[in-house]
Design an enzyme around this catalytic site. Structure first.
Site, PDB file in Angstrom:
ATOM      1  N   PHE A 151       0.209   2.991   1.031  1.00  9.33           N
ATOM      2  CA  PHE A 151      -0.297   4.258   1.550  1.00  9.33           C
ATOM      3  C   PHE A 151       0.775   5.326   1.430  1.00  9.33           C
ATOM      4  O   PHE A 151       1.937   5.087   1.777  1.00  9.33           O
ATOM      5  CB  PHE A 151      -0.663   4.139   3.034  1.00  9.33           C
ATOM      6  CG  PHE A 151      -1.815   3.233   3.308  1.00  9.33           C
ATOM      7  CD1 PHE A 151      -3.108   3.719   3.292  1.00  9.33           C
ATOM      8  CD2 PHE A 151      -1.604   1.893   3.592  1.00  9.33           C
ATOM      9  CE1 PHE A 151      -4.183   2.881   3.551  1.00  9.33           C
ATOM     10  CE2 PHE A 151      -2.665   1.052   3.852  1.00  9.33           C
ATOM     11  CZ  PHE A 151      -3.960   1.542   3.834  1.00  9.33           C
ATOM     12  N   ASP A 152       0.382   6.498   0.986  1.00  8.37           N
ATOM     13  CA  ASP A 152       1.249   7.654   1.105  1.00  8.37           C
ATOM     14  C   ASP A 152       1.121   8.123   2.550  1.00  8.37           C
ATOM     15  O   ASP A 152       0.150   7.780   3.242  1.00  8.37           O
ATOM     16  CB  ASP A 152       0.814   8.748   0.127  1.00  8.37           C
ATOM     17  CG  ASP A 152       1.822   9.882   0.019  1.00  8.37           C
ATOM     18  OD1 ASP A 152       2.938   9.784   0.577  1.00  8.37           O
ATOM     19  OD2 ASP A 152       1.494  10.893  -0.623  1.00  8.37           O
ATOM     20  N   LEU A 153       2.059   8.900   3.026  1.00  5.84           N
ATOM     21  CA  LEU A 153       2.002   9.374   4.406  1.00  5.84           C
ATOM     22  C   LEU A 153       1.278  10.719   4.484  1.00  5.84           C
ATOM     23  O   LEU A 153       0.177  10.806   5.018  1.00  5.84           O
ATOM     24  CB  LEU A 153       3.418   9.472   4.974  1.00  5.84           C
ATOM     25  CG  LEU A 153       3.537   9.871   6.431  1.00  5.84           C
ATOM     26  CD1 LEU A 153       2.836   8.881   7.348  1.00  5.84           C
ATOM     27  CD2 LEU A 153       5.009   9.974   6.817  1.00  5.84           C
TER      28      LEU A 153
END
Length: 140
Positions: free
Chosen positions: A8-10
């Site tokens: 996941f990207d933030l």
């Protein structure tokens, strides 16, 4: 499902960082004496590296000026801006379901690790990730 993982990207995936990032950019520009663009005009600054964004905003390639802007940005971001961030709806429930299904979960972000971890902790998500990866403050 051994060795299955979800990355996941933030910013823009788990959280909406728009308010914090745009306010910190406005703060840095104000401290440097520049006219402040409206927050809506700064939306494009959310994903690119700060050096690139400030280079365009300040219309300069002068590394000293850009680093000064980044330092001012981080002064505010480290104390206020990282908390001007909102978790997208249902993220904890989605992460729990993914973990329950047997996947390993990771955050992989270009945001500096120290800020990414503080944001993950702020939202009570550390136990839902196997690890968090981010950059160093120098961009590496």
């Amino acid at each position: 499902m051994p060795d299955s993982a979800v990355l996941f990207d933030l910013d823009g995936t788990l959280t909406d960082p728009k308010l914090g990032i745009t306010c910190c950019i406005q703060y840095a520009l104000s401290e440097l004496g520049y006219k402040l663009p409206d927050a809506e005009e700064l939306h494009w600054c959310i994903s690119p590296p700060l050096k690139d964004s400030f280079s365009q905003l300040l219309k300069t390639l002068d590394g000293t000026v850009i680093e000064q802007a980044i330092s001012l940005y981080r002064r505010r971001f480290a104390t206020i801006g990282l908390f001007e961030n909102s978790l997208y709806p249902q993220i904890p429930e989605i992460l729990k379901a993914i973990c329950f299904a047997g996947y390993k979960t990771f955050v992989a972000t270009s945001k500096p690790y120290i800020y990414a971890m503080r944001i993950i902790e702020y939202f009570g998500l550390p136990l839902l990730f196997d690890d968090v990866y981010g950059s160093e403050l120098d961009g590496s």
